[in-house]
Design an enzyme around this catalytic site. Structure first.
Site, PDB file in Angstrom:
ATOM      1  N   CYS A   1      23.352   2.829 -48.322  1.00 33.61           N
ATOM      2  CA  CYS A   1      22.610   2.064 -47.402  1.00 33.61           C
ATOM      3  C   CYS A   1      21.979   2.668 -46.221  1.00 33.61           C
ATOM      4  CB  CYS A   1      23.435   0.799 -46.769  1.00 33.61           C
ATOM      5  SG  CYS A   1      23.503   1.060 -45.721  1.00 33.61           S
TER       6      CYS A   1
ATOM      7  N   HIS B   1      31.394  -0.947 -43.996  1.00 34.65           N
ATOM      8  CA  HIS B   1      31.641  -0.568 -45.443  1.00 34.65           C
ATOM      9  C   HIS B   1      32.173   0.428 -45.816  1.00 34.65           C
ATOM     10  CE1 HIS B   1      25.834  -1.496 -45.138  1.00 34.65           C
ATOM     11  NE2 HIS B   1      27.575  -2.654 -44.686  1.00 34.65           N
TER      12      HIS B   1
ATOM     13  N   GLU C   1      31.647   3.161 -47.859  1.00 31.62           N
ATOM     14  CA  GLU C   1      31.754   4.776 -47.769  1.00 31.62           C
ATOM     15  C   GLU C   1      31.997   4.945 -46.424  1.00 31.62           C
ATOM     16  OE1 GLU C   1      28.058   2.832 -49.681  1.00 31.62           O
ATOM     17  OE2 GLU C   1      29.824   2.438 -48.328  1.00 31.62           O
TER      18      GLU C   1
ATOM     19  N   CYS D   1      25.294   3.706 -44.013  1.00 28.39           N
ATOM     20  CA  CYS D   1      26.908   5.004 -44.615  1.00 28.39           C
ATOM     21  C   CYS D   1      25.443   6.404 -45.590  1.00 28.39           C
ATOM     22  CB  CYS D   1      26.273   4.797 -46.160  1.00 28.39           C
ATOM     23  SG  CYS D   1      27.813   2.698 -45.439  1.00 28.39           S
TER      24      CYS D   1
END
Length: 207
Positions: free
Chosen positions: A137, A107, A109, A140
């Protein structure tokens, strides 16, 4: 209008090795080399963008994150971007690379946090601002607390998986021991438009 809340994130967890595994230096070296190369690439992207090195506002940082989000489209990833800022300077930039890497954890992040830690030479990121085009999410959000990030800014809310106020609110759980200041909704319409366009183009067309 951007909303500010005090956030508290999850305690960090250690990594584990599968039972029965016995990785050797020769077996792990290729993966480590690849990880280092990708961190170097992220650092090069930041260094080459001198105009974006100084970040004067949350909106300026978010505009840089939106540029990263658009870059994810080139390899079929969901357009989410993230940047890390420390001392008013951009130190890391990343975008979703799950499809590109075949890695469910890639992801934006997480990649930005990894690059920021590499840049600073430490895992504690208490003086770092992380800016993401989409609400983080649970994975993260957990990484944010593990890194002791000082502040989070995000654009569009995620009603399906958002863990900073939408579906969950890991950021303000009073049982946890680290608080992060969170600013939500910065350039949310721009971030949402990218996502809406991406998914609309992938819906089956009526015959």
């Amino acid at each position: 209008m951007a909303e500010r809340t005090n956030a508290r994130l999850l305690k960090s967890r250690g990594t584990s090795v599968p039972v029965g595994s016995n990785p050797t230096p020769s077996a792990t070296r290729p993966r480590a080399h690849l990880q280092e190369r990708r961190l170097d690439e992220a650092a090069e992207r930041v260094a080459s963008d001198e105009a974006a090195m100084r970040v004067a506002s949350d909106e300026a940082a978010m505009r840089r994150a939106l540029v990263e989000a658009e870059a994810a489209l080139s390899h079929g990833d969901v357009p989410v971007g993230a940047v890390a800022v420390a001392g008013g300077s951009l130190i890391a930039a990343a975008h979703n690379e799950r499809e590109r890497r075949g890695d469910p954890t890639a992801h934006a992040e997480l990649l930005a946090l990894q690059a920021a830690a590499s840049h600073l030479g430490r895992w504690r990121l208490h003086d770092v601002l992380l800016v993401s085009t989409l609400e983080p999410c649970p994975m993260c959000a957990g990484a944010l607390v593990a890194a002791r990030v000082g502040r989070l800014v995000y654009g569009a809310a995620d009603p399906r998986a958002g863990a900073c106020g939408s579906l969950y609110n890991l950021c303000c759980d009073p049982r946890l021991n680290h608080e992060v200041e969170v600013t939500a909704g910065v350039l949310a319409d721009d971030a949402a438009r990218l996502l809406q366009t991406f998914f609309a183009e992938r819906r089956p067309k009526d015959v």
